[in-house]
Design a protein around this motif. Structure first.
Motif, mmCIF file in Angstrom:
data_model
loop_
_atom_site.group_PDB
_atom_site.id
_atom_site.type_symbol
_atom_site.label_atom_id
_atom_site.label_comp_id
_atom_site.label_asym_id
_atom_site.label_seq_id
_atom_site.Cartn_x
_atom_site.Cartn_y
_atom_site.Cartn_z
ATOM 1 N N ASP A 54 -54.448 -18.270 10.612
ATOM 2 C CA ASP A 54 -55.048 -17.536 9.503
ATOM 3 C C ASP A 54 -54.895 -16.035 9.726
ATOM 4 N N PRO A 55 -54.876 -15.241 8.649
ATOM 5 C CA PRO A 55 -54.760 -13.789 8.821
ATOM 6 C C PRO A 55 -55.830 -13.207 9.737
ATOM 7 N N GLY A 56 -57.044 -13.745 9.677
ATOM 8 C CA GLY A 56 -58.124 -13.216 10.493
ATOM 9 C C GLY A 56 -58.016 -13.521 11.968
ATOM 10 N N ASP A 57 -57.144 -14.455 12.341
ATOM 11 C CA ASP A 57 -57.045 -14.827 13.758
ATOM 12 C C ASP A 57 -56.564 -13.659 14.622
ATOM 13 N N ALA A 58 -55.780 -12.770 14.041
ATOM 14 C CA ALA A 58 -55.281 -11.627 14.799
ATOM 15 C C ALA A 58 -56.384 -10.625 15.135
ATOM 16 N N ARG A 59 -57.530 -10.726 14.451
ATOM 17 C CA ARG A 59 -58.622 -9.777 14.676
ATOM 18 C C ARG A 59 -59.712 -10.328 15.586
ATOM 19 N N ILE A 60 -59.528 -11.544 16.109
ATOM 20 C CA ILE A 60 -60.526 -12.131 17.000
ATOM 21 C C ILE A 60 -60.381 -11.514 18.393
ATOM 22 N N PRO A 61 -61.464 -10.960 18.939
ATOM 23 C CA PRO A 61 -61.348 -10.337 20.266
ATOM 24 C C PRO A 61 -61.218 -11.387 21.363
ATOM 25 N N LEU A 62 -60.128 -11.302 22.081
ATOM 26 C CA LEU A 62 -59.881 -12.224 23.180
ATOM 27 C C LEU A 62 -59.645 -11.418 24.455
ATOM 28 N N THR A 63 -60.098 -11.971 25.557
ATOM 29 C CA THR A 63 -59.829 -11.354 26.853
ATOM 30 C C THR A 63 -59.155 -12.379 27.752
ATOM 31 N N ALA A 64 -58.592 -11.910 28.803
ATOM 32 C CA ALA A 64 -58.001 -12.768 29.841
ATOM 33 C C ALA A 64 -56.949 -13.708 29.271
ATOM 34 N N LEU A 65 -56.023 -13.162 28.453
ATOM 35 C CA LEU A 65 -54.913 -13.988 27.993
ATOM 36 C C LEU A 65 -54.110 -14.441 29.207
ATOM 37 N N PRO A 66 -53.896 -15.730 29.365
ATOM 38 C CA PRO A 66 -53.244 -16.223 30.589
ATOM 39 C C PRO A 66 -51.772 -15.847 30.648
ATOM 40 N N GLU A 67 -51.331 -15.515 31.851
ATOM 41 C CA GLU A 67 -49.911 -15.247 32.101
ATOM 42 C C GLU A 67 -49.319 -16.379 32.950
#
Length: 229
Positions: A49-62
């Motif tokens: 969804d367009p709003g998914d890009a605005r959800i604050p996320l931390t610790a994106l796994p590498e």
């Protein structure tokens, strides 16, 4: 003349339970009236969804975040992970989160936030990418994320009371029995990848990518930049 449907970015979560014992996968059945894959057993997931890009996320796994970024439009990696967590929450009522206040959560995340959690992508493992072939009523560029349910799910993994009605017959299916269910072709391919990764809990060294057009099929492994569609 029938128009070709656009290819939408999408994300699915493959929740794996009892990895070291009797591995089970969470799946549900799509409805008979569904436009896309009616009556098939599938992983929880759906379009970004367009709003998914605005959800604050931390610790994106590498290295998963880097591979998603290389294989996607700019800024799409966090949106794909947010979509995976959101769709999993909506379709199963189960939460991939970490404790934390989220006072400004958007409307469709307010119940999630009310539990005292924020979305947590840190245990998602990007393991597969596939594009729906031509001729289907809807087409998706789907990224599949494997997650260790015993570590990642908040609360009771058997409690589906907060799930939407998009999937019925939600259940943890033994990996040894899942091929007896009515599955889409690509789901069977992804399940083979899951089975091969049972003893490898970390991120994969490369990610399979499956796509096809009217004349050819392409199956490659992504080590960096994805080949063009």
């Amino acid at each position: 003349m029938q128009q070709t449907p656009p290819i939408r970015d999408a994300a699915s979560v493959i929740a794996l339970r009892d990895r070291a014992g009797t591995p089970r996968i969470l799946m549900g059945q799509r409805g008979a009236a569904a436009v896309f894959m009616p009556m098939k057993f599938v992983f929880p997931g759906g379009a970004v969804d367009p709003g998914d890009a605005r959800i604050p996320l931390t610790a994106l796994p590498e290295p998963c975040a880097t591979r998603l970024a290389e294989a996607s439009a700019p800024g799409m990696a966090p949106a794909l992970m947010a979509a995976a967590i959101r769709e999993f929450w909506e379709e199963t009522g189960l939460m991939l989160g970490r404790p934390g206040a989220w006072p400004d959560a958007p409307g469709d995340w307010q119940d999630f936030a009310a539990s005292g959690h924020r979305p947590d992508p840190s245990l998602l493992r990007f393991i597969f990418r596939a594009v729906t072939p031509p001729g289907r009523p809807r087409r998706f560029d789907a990224r599949f994320f494997l997650v260790d349910a015993d570590r990642a799910i908040v609360g009771d993994p058997d409690d589906f009371t907060h799930a939407s009605d998009e999937l019925s017959l939600l259940q943890w299916i033994p990996l040894s029995e899942v091929r007896n269910f009515d599955l889409p072709f690509i789901t069977r391919v992804v399940l083979a990848e899951v089975a091969a990764r049972l003893d490898q809990p970390g991120p994969p060294e490369s990610v399979p990518f499956f796509a096809q057009d009217e004349e050819t099929q392409m199956f490659r492994r992504l080590n960096g930049i994805a080949p063009p569609l």
